[in-house]
Write an enzyme that holds these catalytic residues in place. Sequence first.
Site, PDB file in Angstrom:
ATOM      1  CG  HIS A  84      -1.864   1.157   1.258  1.00  0.00           C
ATOM      2  ND1 HIS A  84      -1.925   2.014   2.337  1.00  0.00           N
ATOM      3  CD2 HIS A  84      -2.772   1.612   0.367  1.00  0.00           C
ATOM      4  CE1 HIS A  84      -2.832   2.952   2.095  1.00  0.00           C
ATOM      5  NE2 HIS A  84      -3.362   2.725   0.911  1.00  0.00           N
ATOM      6  CG  HIS A 101      -3.144   3.018   5.882  1.00  0.00           C
ATOM      7  ND1 HIS A 101      -1.986   3.093   5.157  1.00  0.00           N
ATOM      8  CD2 HIS A 101      -3.388   4.272   6.344  1.00  0.00           C
ATOM      9  CE1 HIS A 101      -1.530   4.342   5.166  1.00  0.00           C
ATOM     10  NE2 HIS A 101      -2.356   5.075   5.878  1.00  0.00           N
TER      11      HIS A 101
HETATM   12  S1  FES Z   1       1.113   1.106   4.314  1.00  0.00           S
HETATM   13 FE1  FES Z   1       0.331  -0.833   4.748  1.00  0.00          FE
HETATM   14  S2  FES Z   1      -1.777  -0.567   4.768  1.00  0.00           S
HETATM   15 FE2  FES Z   1      -1.029   1.401   4.287  1.00  0.00          FE
END
Ligand code: FES
Lengths: 156, 830
Positions: A84, A101
Site C-alpha cells: 500500500h 492502514h
Molecule cells: S502502508 Fe500498509 S496498509 Fe497502508
Amino acid sequence: MPDLDRRTWIKLTGLAGAALASKPGVGVASPPIARLAELKPGRPVPFSYPDAASPCWLMRLGAPTAGGIGPDGDVVAYSALCTHQGCPVAVEDGRFICPCHYSQFDPARGGQCYQGVASTPLPRVQLEVRDGAIVATGMDGLVWGRVDDGPLGGGR
Amino acid sequence: MTRRVDHLPLPPPDARVDQTVCQYCTTGCGYTVYTWPIGRSGGPKPAQNAFGADFTRPQPAQAGVVYTEAMHSVALQDGRAVHVAVVPAADSPINRKRDHSSRGGTQARATFAADRPTRARLTTPLLRIGDTLQPIPWDEAINLLAAVVGGVRARFGSDALTAKAFDHGGGGGGFENNFAIGRLLFDDLEMRYVAIHNRPAYNSEVWGSRDRGVHELHYTAEDARLCDTLVLWGANPYETASAFYTSHMLPNFTGETAVEKRAAFDDGEAIAPLRLVVIDPRATASLEIARRIDRARTLHLRPNPGTDYVLADAIARVVYERRWHDAGMIERRSADGTFDDYATKSLRRGTALDGVLADATRITGVPRAQIEQAAAWMAEPKPGGARRRTLTLYEKGLIWNYKNYDTIAAAVQLAVLAGNIGRPGTGCGRQGGHQEGYVRPPYPGERPPPNVDQYLIDGKGKLFWVIGTNPYRSTPRAQAYRKRIHARTQALTTALGRAGESATRRADAIVDALAEGDGLFMVVNELYLTATAADAHLVLPAAGWGEADLTSINCNSRLLRLYPAFVDPPGEAKPDWWIMARVARAMGFDGYGWKTAEDVFRAGGESFPDNRVDAVAAEALPAETYAGVTYAELRERGQQGIQTPVRRDPKTGALVGTTRRYSARFGSSDGLFHWYGSDPWPGYPPQIQKYLEGARAKAHPFWLTTGRNQFLWQTGYHDRHQPAKLDAVPLPYIELNPADAERLKLGGGDLVEVFNDEGNAAFQVRVLDSTPPGQIFALQYHPKGTANALTSAYTDPKTTIPWYKATRVGLRKLAGELPTTASLLPANRF
Ligand code: FES
Ligand code: SF4
C-alpha cells in the site's frame, strides 16, 4: 532499453552475469538466510533481499503451499514492505498485518492481500536450498517504493 | 494466478499530466494520470522523471511517491499505444499523503486494451438480428431506437416506455450524463416508469432527512477529523469508503488530529481522541480496527434486523430525558408544532422512560445499558460543559432497512435533537456508496413513485431502456425478476421470427409485434456485455471514466472536480450524453445541440435555481448547485476543486464554495427543521413474517444480511478483469458464525446453497464471527452470483425503497468441493 522486461533483456543480450553480479540485486543469490533444519513454524526469520534496504520475512508454514520449498513444500518468503504505502508488515497469527492502514496478507496464498487497501499481493522471494541453507535468488513482484527490483538506480 | 512485474517504466519529465478523481467509491480520492509514448520512458534521477522523485533509492514509507504494479498499463491515446500511470495525487485534501485503496489503486488496469482482459469492453452497437447480437454502425442503431421509442410512444403512450438508469457520479456517471438522460426521459418523453440504478423506483433514499430540511450531504471531510464521537450506522467505511476511514477517521481515533481540534473548537473546550459507536449487525472491519487500537473507546450496538428506527428513537428519548438536548434548536429553529409530534410519537414523552426502554429492548434486542451508553456518547456534555460534537454517518445498512422513511428520519432527528448539525465536527449524513453528480429536470411521476420492477413483472410496459446498470444482479428478488424479463424479451424475439425477421421495416415490425402478448423490447447502454445486456435487442457501447470528460462531487465534502479524458474509448463507444442527444435529435426534439461534454455541463448548471445569493440564502440551494463553474475553472483548481453548492457572490460574481451547511438555517423553504413522529413498531411485514412461523420458520432458520467486499467495486464489472481480485474473491461467499459452522459441520471453503421462496444462490463459506449465530452475511454482488436473488419484494410504502438488508433463508451443503485461490483467514480479525 526501458520497455523490455528484465528477463527478456538478459536473454537477448546474454549479459546476465557481468553487469549485475557486481552489485547485490535480484538474480544474485543472497548469503544463506537460515538452515532449513532450524526453520520452525511460528518462528519467522527477518532478512534483506535484494539489498539492505529491502526487508523480507522467511517462514515455515507447517503445511504445504503452492511454490513452497523444502521437503514439506512449506517454506516461503515475502517482501516485508506493505504494497500500500511501504510500511513494514508484522507477522502475527500466521498472517502479515500492516500497522499503518491494516492491510493483511496471507503467506499461504502467495502473499494475497485478503483484507485491506493494498493494490497488489506482497512480492514473493524466490528461494533455493543450497547445502542445507536457504538462499534468496529472485523476487516475484515489485518491492514497494521501487520501479526496479534490480540494483537501485541502475541497470536500465 | 496474478502476473507480477519486476520493473515499472517511469514517466519522463515531459509526460502529459492530467489531474482526475477515482472513478469508484464515494470518497473521491484524487489521482494523477501520466501518459507518455512507448520508448520514451524517464529515468530514476529526480530530473529524469515527471514525479521529480529520486528512484535511485527506495521511496520512504507513507511519504514517497506511490506507484505500484497495478498502477501502470499500456492503453491507446489518439490511436497510439502509450504508457499510462494512474497514481494517487500528492495534493488531494481527500486522500491525504497519497492514500488510496485496492479499488482505486488498480484503475490503470481497468483501462481498455485489446491485449488485456478489458478487451471484453463493448466496441460497437449490437443489434439482435434473428437471435444473435451483431455489430452495426451508430447511425443504424440510433435510427432504429428513435423509431421504436417514437413508435411505442405514439401507439401505446408514454407509460409504455420504461427505463432504469444510473443517477450517480464518478465513473460512467456525472453531471453531463445525468443531465442528458433526465432531459430526454423526463422533459421530452415524459416517462414516469423510470427507476434508479439500484432500486425499483425513482425516489430519494433519504426523503426522511430531506423532508426535515436536511440534505444528506451537508458535512465536510474535516468533520470526521474533528468530532468527539463518530457514529457509523449501517456503514463500514474501511471497506466501502476506505480512504475516508484511513485518511480522516483513523487519525482522529489515534489522536493525531488534536491540533486541528484545538484550532476549530471554542476556547477551553475539552479535547479528547475519538469515541466510535458502530450500529450494525456485523462486527465490521471499521469497528475491529478501532477495537485493536483501543477497545474502551468503541461501542457496538447490534439491533435486530429492521428495528433501527426504534433504537434511534429510544436513544433520543434518553438524550431528552437527561436534558442533553439542544433547547435552542427546538425553540428557535423548528417549524411550529412539529416538535410536539416528534416528542409524542418518537420520544413517547407520555410514557415513563423505563417503559420506553423496556419496549425498545424487547423490539431491538439491544440492552438498556447500551442504549443509555450510546446516548451519553452521542450527547452528554463534555467535561467543562461544552456540547459534545457527534458526527453520524449512515449508509446502506440504514437506508436499505425496513421502513426506510421512518428509519432515516429517526437518525437525523436524533442528531438534530442533540444540536449535532452545522458546527465543526457534527452532522448526520450519508457516508455515500458511489459519488454524486445529479442534475435533472423534475421527475414527472408522483410520490411515492411506482415500482417499475413490479410493473414489468406484471407484463406492463413495451420498451425497457437500461442505462449503465445491471438489474439482473442488483434488483430485489433478482432471480424472479430476470427470469421474467428474459421471458418477455424472448417473447418479442420469438414473435419477430414468426413474422419473418424484417430487414426493411424492422422498427414497424417491432412495434407491431409489441401490440400482442407481453413482449418487451430491451435496449442497454453499457461498458460490457453484462448479464442484462446479453438479453437485450439493442446494445449501445458507452464510454467510461478517463475516456470522456465528466464532473462529479464526492459525498464527504461535495467536492466538485473535473475527471478528464486521457485515453481513447474502446472502438465506437460514446458517452451516454452523446447517445441520448443523438436519439433525441433523431426524434426531432430541440435543445440537444451539444458539441462537448462541457456544453452539457453548462446546460445542466443553468438549470439550477439562481445562485447569485448570499451565504444564508445559499443554505436553501440544491446541494449540487454549480452554475457559473466552467471546466477551465476546475482545471485551474485541480485537486482542490470547489465544494457545492456553489454560489456566485451577488456583488463580485466570484464563485464561493460551501464547507458545511445549516449553521444558520435549514434547507427547507422556511429555513426551519420539520420534526416528524415515527410510526409505532408494526412488527415485520408479511413478506418476512411468513418465514417466522410454522414449517417455513423451520426451513429458513437464518437471518440473511448483505454487504460489500473491499476489493470489488459494485458488481465487479471492471474488477472481474483483474486477476488478483478474482484470486482473493473467486466466488460469491457467505460469512458464517463459527458456532453455526460447527453445528452444521461446515468449514471454510465449503460450498453451500442458500435458499428461500424468492430464489437461491450458491456461495463459498467463510467462517468468521462478524455476525452473531443465526445470522449470515452474504456478499451482495459478485460476477458469479448475487445475494439479491434472495431478497424480498418488500418496499416502504412511503418511499418505494426496498429492504435489501435482511430476509430469512435456509442453507444446505453442496456435495464435493472446489479448489479455491481465496485466503480463508478471517478478514475481520485485526
Ligand atoms: S502502508 Fe500498509 S496498509 Fe497502508
Ligand atoms: S477509497 Fe474510494 S475513491 Fe479512494 S481510491 Fe479507493 S475506491 Fe477510489
